[in-house]
Design a protein around this motif. Structure first.
Motif, PDB file in Angstrom:
ATOM      1  N   PRO A 212       0.803  -1.242   0.000  1.00  0.00           N
ATOM      2  CA  PRO A 212       0.000   0.000   0.000  1.00  0.00           C
ATOM      3  C   PRO A 212       0.828   1.280   0.000  1.00  0.00           C
ATOM      4  N   PHE A 213       2.116   1.206   0.302  1.00  0.00           N
ATOM      5  CA  PHE A 213       2.902   2.446   0.455  1.00  0.00           C
ATOM      6  C   PHE A 213       3.593   2.879  -0.831  1.00  0.00           C
ATOM      7  N   ASN A 214       3.274   2.195  -1.923  1.00  0.00           N
ATOM      8  CA  ASN A 214       3.723   2.634  -3.242  1.00  0.00           C
ATOM      9  C   ASN A 214       5.226   2.871  -3.297  1.00  0.00           C
ATOM     10  N   LEU A 215       5.989   1.840  -2.947  1.00  0.00           N
ATOM     11  CA  LEU A 215       7.453   1.951  -2.984  1.00  0.00           C
ATOM     12  C   LEU A 215       7.946   1.823  -4.418  1.00  0.00           C
ATOM     13  N   ARG A 216       8.902   2.667  -4.764  1.00  0.00           N
ATOM     14  CA  ARG A 216       9.494   2.600  -6.111  1.00  0.00           C
ATOM     15  C   ARG A 216      10.287   1.315  -6.277  1.00  0.00           C
ATOM     16  N   TRP A 217      10.997   0.903  -5.216  1.00  0.00           N
ATOM     17  CA  TRP A 217      11.635  -0.406  -5.198  1.00  0.00           C
ATOM     18  C   TRP A 217      11.863  -0.857  -3.765  1.00  0.00           C
ATOM     19  N   ILE A 218      12.021  -2.183  -3.610  1.00  0.00           N
ATOM     20  CA  ILE A 218      12.513  -2.741  -2.364  1.00  0.00           C
ATOM     21  C   ILE A 218      13.894  -3.304  -2.668  1.00  0.00           C
ATOM     22  N   GLU A 219      14.854  -2.937  -1.805  1.00  0.00           N
ATOM     23  CA  GLU A 219      16.262  -3.212  -2.103  1.00  0.00           C
ATOM     24  C   GLU A 219      16.790  -4.322  -1.201  1.00  0.00           C
ATOM     25  N   GLU A 220      17.424  -5.307  -1.825  1.00  0.00           N
ATOM     26  CA  GLU A 220      18.041  -6.439  -1.129  1.00  0.00           C
ATOM     27  C   GLU A 220      17.125  -7.047  -0.060  1.00  0.00           C
ATOM     28  N   PRO A 221      15.963  -7.569  -0.484  1.00  0.00           N
ATOM     29  CA  PRO A 221      15.038  -8.115   0.515  1.00  0.00           C
ATOM     30  C   PRO A 221      15.448  -9.467   1.103  1.00  0.00           C
ATOM     31  N   VAL A 222      16.290 -10.228   0.424  1.00  0.00           N
ATOM     32  CA  VAL A 222      16.540 -11.594   0.930  1.00  0.00           C
ATOM     33  C   VAL A 222      18.002 -11.839   1.303  1.00  0.00           C
ATOM     34  N   TRP A 223      18.166 -12.769   2.194  1.00  0.00           N
ATOM     35  CA  TRP A 223      19.476 -13.282   2.588  1.00  0.00           C
ATOM     36  C   TRP A 223      19.722 -14.606   1.880  1.00  0.00           C
ATOM     37  N   PRO A 224      20.958 -14.872   1.386  1.00  0.00           N
ATOM     38  CA  PRO A 224      22.083 -13.937   1.328  1.00  0.00           C
ATOM     39  C   PRO A 224      21.983 -13.051   0.093  1.00  0.00           C
ATOM     40  N   PRO A 225      22.845 -12.010  -0.010  1.00  0.00           N
ATOM     41  CA  PRO A 225      22.718 -11.077  -1.141  1.00  0.00           C
ATOM     42  C   PRO A 225      22.843 -11.751  -2.502  1.00  0.00           C
ATOM     43  N   GLU A 226      23.579 -12.877  -2.572  1.00  0.00           N
ATOM     44  CA  GLU A 226      23.753 -13.561  -3.856  1.00  0.00           C
ATOM     45  C   GLU A 226      22.656 -14.595  -4.132  1.00  0.00           C
ATOM     46  N   ASN A 227      21.583 -14.548  -3.346  1.00  0.00           N
ATOM     47  CA  ASN A 227      20.441 -15.435  -3.600  1.00  0.00           C
ATOM     48  C   ASN A 227      19.600 -14.844  -4.735  1.00  0.00           C
ATOM     49  N   TYR A 228      20.112 -14.980  -5.958  1.00  0.00           N
ATOM     50  CA  TYR A 228      19.474 -14.307  -7.094  1.00  0.00           C
ATOM     51  C   TYR A 228      18.140 -14.944  -7.450  1.00  0.00           C
ATOM     52  N   SER A 229      18.025 -16.270  -7.292  1.00  0.00           N
ATOM     53  CA  SER A 229      16.719 -16.892  -7.573  1.00  0.00           C
ATOM     54  C   SER A 229      15.697 -16.437  -6.530  1.00  0.00           C
ATOM     55  N   GLY A 230      16.155 -16.218  -5.299  1.00  0.00           N
ATOM     56  CA  GLY A 230      15.254 -15.699  -4.259  1.00  0.00           C
ATOM     57  C   GLY A 230      14.776 -14.294  -4.593  1.00  0.00           C
ATOM     58  N   LEU A 231      15.696 -13.448  -5.043  1.00  0.00           N
ATOM     59  CA  LEU A 231      15.308 -12.092  -5.462  1.00  0.00           C
ATOM     60  C   LEU A 231      14.301 -12.158  -6.611  1.00  0.00           C
ATOM     61  N   ALA A 232      14.563 -13.096  -7.548  1.00  0.00           N
ATOM     62  CA  ALA A 232      13.654 -13.228  -8.695  1.00  0.00           C
ATOM     63  C   ALA A 232      12.258 -13.639  -8.235  1.00  0.00           C
ATOM     64  N   ALA A 233      12.189 -14.500  -7.212  1.00  0.00           N
ATOM     65  CA  ALA A 233      10.876 -14.933  -6.700  1.00  0.00           C
ATOM     66  C   ALA A 233      10.139 -13.757  -6.056  1.00  0.00           C
ATOM     67  N   VAL A 234      10.870 -12.936  -5.296  1.00  0.00           N
ATOM     68  CA  VAL A 234      10.234 -11.766  -4.678  1.00  0.00           C
ATOM     69  C   VAL A 234       9.779 -10.798  -5.763  1.00  0.00           C
ATOM     70  N   ARG A 235      10.612 -10.652  -6.776  1.00  0.00           N
ATOM     71  CA  ARG A 235      10.260  -9.744  -7.880  1.00  0.00           C
ATOM     72  C   ARG A 235       8.990 -10.232  -8.588  1.00  0.00           C
ATOM     73  N   LYS A 236       8.903 -11.547  -8.786  1.00  0.00           N
ATOM     74  CA  LYS A 236       7.788 -12.106  -9.551  1.00  0.00           C
ATOM     75  C   LYS A 236       6.471 -12.079  -8.768  1.00  0.00           C
ATOM     76  N   HIS A 237       6.564 -12.338  -7.459  1.00  0.00           N
ATOM     77  CA  HIS A 237       5.337 -12.536  -6.683  1.00  0.00           C
ATOM     78  C   HIS A 237       5.060 -11.423  -5.668  1.00  0.00           C
ATOM     79  N   GLY A 238       6.035 -10.514  -5.445  1.00  0.00           N
ATOM     80  CA  GLY A 238       5.905  -9.556  -4.346  1.00  0.00           C
ATOM     81  C   GLY A 238       5.142  -8.289  -4.684  1.00  0.00           C
ATOM     82  N   GLY A 239       5.009  -7.998  -5.972  1.00  0.00           N
ATOM     83  CA  GLY A 239       4.239  -6.815  -6.352  1.00  0.00           C
ATOM     84  C   GLY A 239       4.950  -5.493  -6.108  1.00  0.00           C
ATOM     85  N   ILE A 240       6.236  -5.532  -5.800  1.00  0.00           N
ATOM     86  CA  ILE A 240       7.038  -4.312  -5.650  1.00  0.00           C
ATOM     87  C   ILE A 240       8.311  -4.522  -6.465  1.00  0.00           C
ATOM     88  N   PRO A 241       8.715  -3.545  -7.282  1.00  0.00           N
ATOM     89  CA  PRO A 241       9.973  -3.711  -8.031  1.00  0.00           C
ATOM     90  C   PRO A 241      11.139  -3.978  -7.080  1.00  0.00           C
TER      91      PRO A 241
END
Ligand SMILES: [Mg+2]
Length: 368
Positions: A212-241
């Motif tokens: 609801p807070f209309n964020l332009r992006w969420i930065e580094e949401p998952v641990w560890p930083p090199e969890n690129y498939s995890g970032l991709a999952a958040v990107r695909k399903h999280g509704g925030i860039p």
């Protein structure tokens, strides 16, 4: 023209942030000083160039690597064989890690060599990178973590009154983000940097609450930083860039980030990931993948200038520069680089375009 001397200069400058810091991944709670590490390269013809490395609490380690391992390798090399020198040293020392002190040190040296290249050509670095018509760039105020809704409201208002239209928060809970959005109103762009705290499931639970807070992006949401498939999952399903990249290092790491479709915004950090030489390659790679580059710049010396020059030449009109929203007791560049109305000037002088203030270096030098 050959490299004759490489010096490392640590600085410690007190700051305030409009309230007490809650601490975070880069510094302690209530921290009141910002440490930085400059590199000064002098050529045999007397030209000087300045670089900066990422560091904070890791500065003693980076300084030691530059002074005792990297500098002796570089003395006597031609300044114009910058690209070759950087590759040689990356290859020579790769067994000691593809990020951390070695690459941080090389990053600072690379930035200083670009400063020298610009001065030798009597052109600003952005011109060497292809040129730009921009005389200033929009920047975002990058607020420290407060973890206190009242302090967040107060500092969001302070930044907006200073002219910023884009803000970054470093908060990790919903009430803090709500406080920022309420204080900012609907028209200010807000991004949220959480610095890698969550599992993918936790990140998705949080993005649901944060949507609801209309964020332009969420930065580094998952641990560890090199969890690129995890970032991709958040990107695909999280509704925030999603934004990430400040902990990626080397060109191939950025390629992996892009191959995983992990980010909407990619954030190379020139004082960490290889300097301007690597940064310009990440711009090319990101452009080819149609992903926007938002250069990470949580520092305010030559690393910041590197970011400004590269963003001006390679970033397009939507590039934002990160401005660490600290009230420093002294600025390395005086008033020359402080944003006005939320915009930072593109230096027009040769090289990085502005020289560090020798009085600031004298007064805030940290002996290590
Ligand atoms: Mg960040």
């Amino acid at each position: 023209m050959k490299i004759a001397r490489i010096e490392t200069i640590a600085l410690r400058i007190p700051f305030t942030t409009g309230g007490q810091s809650a601490g975070g991944v880069w510094g302690a709670k209530d921290l009141q000083v910002a440490d930085s590490l400059l590199v000064k390269i002098t050529t045999d013809s007397g030209l000087t160039g300045w670089g900066e490395t990422f560091g904070f609490t890791a500065i003693p380690a980076v300084k030691l690597v530059i002074d005792s391992i990297l500098a002796p390798e570089l003395i006597g090399r031609d300044v114009t064989s910058r690209e070759k020198s950087m590759l040689d040293l990356q290859k020579k020392f790769h067994v000691f890690g593809r990020s951390g002190a070695f690459i941080y040190g090389l990053s600072a040296i690379d930035i200083a060599l670009w400063d020298i290249a610009g001065k030798a050509a009597n052109q600003p670095v952005y011109q060497l990178l292809g040129g730009s018509e921009a005389t200033s760039l929009a920047c975002y105020a990058s607020l420290i973590r407060y973890a206190d809704p009242d302090l967040i409201r107060r500092n969001v208002q302070r930044a907006i009154e200073a002219g910023y239209r884009h803000l970054k928060l470093h908060e990790v809970d919903v009430e803090c983000v709500r406080a920022a959005r309420e204080a900012a109103g609907p028209d200010i762009e807000i991004t949220l940097d959480v610095n890698c705290p969550w599992t993918v499931r936790e990140a998705l639970d949080m993005t649901e609450k944060l949507r609801p807070f209309n964020l332009r992006w969420i930065e580094e949401p998952v641990w560890p930083p090199e969890n690129y498939s995890g970032l991709a999952a958040v990107r695909k399903h999280g509704g925030i860039p999603v934004a990430a990249g400040e902990n990626a290092s080397t060109l191939m790491d950025f390629q992996h980030l892009l191959e995983a479709s992990a980010v909407d915004f990619i954030q190379p950090s020139p004082a960490k990931m290889g300097g301007i030489t690597e940064l310009q390659k990440v711009f090319a790679l990101a452009n080819a993948n149609n992903v926007a580059v938002m250069v990470h710049t949580f520092y305010d010396g030559p690393g910041l200038l590197a970011s400004v020059h590269a963003s001006a030449a390679l970033g397009g009109s939507k590039a934002l520069v990160e401005w660490r929203y600290f009230d420093l007791e002294a600025q390395l560049y005086g008033d020359a680089i402080i944003p006005r109305n939320g915009r930072i000037g593109v230096p027009q002088g040769p090289g990085l375009g502005i020289e560090p203030d020798p009085d600031v270096i004298r007064d805030y030098r940290l002996e290590l």
